[in-house]
Write an enzyme that holds these catalytic residues in place. Structure first.
Site, mmCIF file in Angstrom:
data_model
loop_
_atom_site.group_PDB
_atom_site.id
_atom_site.type_symbol
_atom_site.label_atom_id
_atom_site.label_comp_id
_atom_site.label_asym_id
_atom_site.label_seq_id
_atom_site.Cartn_x
_atom_site.Cartn_y
_atom_site.Cartn_z
ATOM 1 N N ASP A 43 -1.296 -2.044 -4.755
ATOM 2 C CA ASP A 43 -0.289 -1.040 -5.099
ATOM 3 C C ASP A 43 -0.557 0.293 -4.403
ATOM 4 O OD1 ASP A 43 1.975 -0.199 -7.001
ATOM 5 O OD2 ASP A 43 0.434 1.303 -7.381
ATOM 6 N N GLU A 69 1.721 -3.629 -1.035
ATOM 7 C CA GLU A 69 2.897 -2.961 -1.597
ATOM 8 C C GLU A 69 3.117 -1.695 -0.769
ATOM 9 O OE1 GLU A 69 5.223 -0.163 -3.994
ATOM 10 O OE2 GLU A 69 3.061 0.061 -3.779
#
Length: 638
Positions: free
Chosen positions: A276, A318
């Site tokens: 992330d 991501e």
């Protein structure tokens, strides 16, 4: 070759010669990548860091469970496991899908019904109390949210999933931790070792210098990139929210900590890590502090170290960035095939909704044709929508080639999907309006954005059928593109916007919760029992797509989809050149019948083709082929 002295020293760490041989072979295979990457980032500090990393890796290797070691060997024999056409992903919040981790174990039959092989459970590691950015403000990477269960429950779920051939996917937040994380608490208490884990400045001199070139991610509720912390006695870098402290990856201790976390979770059964906010982890004055070269060296080092201990594990980046930057997260030049195994194809989602609104695929084609080719060993994560908002990431260059004004088209899309454009079918909500740039992102469930919510409200049967046709076509593109299709919970049932988020204090300020509903299990039952209901039609179509995809070798993700010329701009043509022959995806983005010239199909497929979706054979003898509104075909050579 591995240095003889090092190999001799490491052998003493093993009681079993076979284990020693396995570890040393992998170290020999991936060690050069690890060492080079560490040297590029940490320079003279690299040797000491490597010594510490080997200690971490040995500990994790010795503690890796036997069934996961077997999975390691299987994945080494089949390194393309993420690229197979039978790979289908499902994405859900644990609590909203099944209550807790034990509840997910009770829903495996449902996942099997969709042939799921990849289950991404959205952030479930222990977050801070209260506001936590949907779980992305992690307080403890080694604990599960208490209402969801325990780490033992997570391991048990991972074992059950593995037994069904399903890989567990979890988020690993790399850029920041919660202000309440142990590292941050120790930094706030004045521990110099942990203060060095963060970017903390005594006055505004450095923050103001950085702010000159930094964008704002959440301008509505988190303006600026720095937050004053009285206890820490300084301005803390907080890109996303005041309670999320960016960690300092230039500190080698931070690298060691995160590798230890990755290997701990891998030994608990996590098979894919969604990295992330990876684009943000390296800071550089005078830039936007995104996509810096060190990001890719760091990812390469993490991947190499993880491959030595747990080669069954894959990384997914991501990185919601421009295509020219995105390709680096899968590996380019020296990093080719050596960083993340998978990345989100955000542009595909954006272009799907753009073409659906404009009923024109010219921009779609131009954007895809400008995409750099990915490594053949990597794969895309593909989706019609995700847990996040839709940001209109359309470049002015692509728009100009398509004969559009980029700014005007982005405004049109925001108007269309927020429901303010005359004649729109969509029901969405504006997220994070930025008056300085005019940027308006969109929240909403796929079915509501595709018109089902509006049609159901008015009892418009034609509108209901048309909206389902739109959804079916969008998912046909996603499953027919080549990669890992990701079905976000509820889309398989054409679930609608959930406006109840406004009554939940921790959700009310973030309208992305409108597309993060509670799973409607009654609707799931209805979908199985009533194939003529909107949910039933969508569920049955998705099952058909999944079955057709698994039987179509042309969809192996090592092959790229290429947008090719279409004589009718309402129709998108995607070509795949596979050793088994050519596959041509044909998609009508219009609400009208299209008489499509068959010469445009013959030049790719010859005189005949099979439609993998209908099972029928087509002969292109007539001058035109009728494409019904939102028709999708997967054509392969006979």
């Amino acid at each position: 070759m591995l240095h003889t002295e090092l190999a001799s020293r490491l052998r003493t760490a093993f009681d079993d010669d076979r284990d020693a041989g396995t570890f040393l072979l992998r170290l020999e295979r991936y060690g050069a990548d690890l060492v080079e990457s560490l040297e590029q980032v940490y320079g003279d500090q690299a040797p000491a860091l490597l010594d510490g990393l080997i200690e971490v890796m040995l500990h994790a290797f010795h503690n890796r469970p036997a069934d996961l070691r077997r999975l390691d060997e299987a994945r080494l024999l089949r390194p393309d496991w993420l690229q197979s056409p039978d790979m289908i992903g499902y994405v859900a919040y644990t609590d909203r899908f099944a209550g807790d981790l034990q509840g997910v174990r009770g829903k495996l039959d449902y996942l099997r019904g969709l042939s799921v092989k990849y289950l991404h459970l959205m952030p479930l590691l222990k977050p801070r109390d209260g506001e936590n950015d949907g779980g992305y403000a992690v307080q403890d990477y080694r604990s599960v949210r208490s209402d969801l269960g325990s780490m033992d429950d997570l391991s048990a779920l991972a074992r059950d999933l593995r037994g069904q051939g399903i890989s567990l996917v979890l988020d690993l937040v790399l850029n920041h931790v919660a202000r309440e994380h142990e590292w941050a608490e120790k930094a706030r208490a004045g521990d110099p070792h942990y203060k060095a884990y963060f970017h903390i400045y005594p006055d505004r001199t450095q923050p103001d210098a950085f702010e000159a070139t930094l964008p704002e991610v959440f301008p509505d509720f988190a303006p600026g990139n720095f937050t004053w912390d009285e206890a820490a006695g300084g301005w803390v870098w907080t890109t996303f929210n005041t309670y999320q402290w960016d960690v300092n990856w230039s500190n080698p201790d931070v690298f060691r900590e995160f590798l230890d976390i990755i290997l701990y979770l891998a030994n608990r059964g996590v098979e894919v890590f969604r990295l992330d906010a990876i684009a943000f982890i390296w800071k550089r004055l005078g830039t936007d502090s995104q996509n810096q070269p060190e990001v890719h060296w760091l990812t390469r080092a993490l991947r190499a170290a993880t491959r030595i201990v747990a080669p069954a594990v894959a990384f997914k980046a991501e990185a919601i960035v421009a295509p020219a930057q995105l390709i680096h997260y899968l590996g380019s030049r020296a990093h080719h095939g050596k960083v993340s195994d998978m990345a989100y194809h955000n542009s595909l989602m954006v272009q799907l909704w753009s073409s659906l609104a404009s009923r024109d695929t010219t921009l779609f084609r131009e954007a895809l044709q400008a995409f750099p080719p990915k490594p053949a060993t990597a794969t895309w994560g593909l989706y019609a929508r995700c847990h996040d908002d839709i940001g209109w990431a359309i470049s002015d260059e692509d728009a100009t080639r398509a004969g559009l004004d980029g700014d005007a088209h982005r405004r049109f899309l925001s108007d269309f999907y927020s429901g303010t454009f005359p004649g729109t079918f969509a029901r969405g909500m504006v997220f994070q309006y930025n008056p300085a740039t005019g940027d308006r992102r969109i929240s909403g469930m796929a079915a509501s954005l595709a018109g089902l919510e509006a049609a159901l409200e008015t009892g418009d049967e034609v509108g209901i059928s048309t909206s389902i046709a739109r959804l079916r076509m969008l998912h046909a593109v996603v499953l027919g593109f080549g990669g890992v299709p990701l079905v976000y919970m509820g889309d398989e049932l054409a679930m609608l916007n959930d406006y109840s988020f406004e009554w939940v204090p921790e959700h009310a300020a973030d309208n992305r919760w409108v597309h993060r509903p509670l799973m409607d299990w009654a609707l799931a039952e209805q979908a199985r029992d009533d194939v003529n209901s909107p949910a039933g039609r969508m569920y049955a179509w998705l099952q058909k797509l999944v079955q057709a995809r698994a039987a179509t070798p042309h969809l192996h993700a090592s092959v790229e989809s290429r947008a090719v010329h279409s004589p009718d701009n309402r129709v998108l043509l995607l070509r795949r050149d596979h050793p088994m022959g050519v596959m041509l995806g044909v998609y009508n983005f219009s609400h009208e019948d299209v008489s499509f010239p068959t010469w445009a199909l013959r030049e790719h497929l010859g005189e005949q083709a099979e439609d993998r979706l209908s099972g029928g054979r087509l002969t292109f003898a007539r001058p035109t082929l009728r494409l019904e509104p939102y028709r999708a075909m997967w054509l392969t050579e006979l």
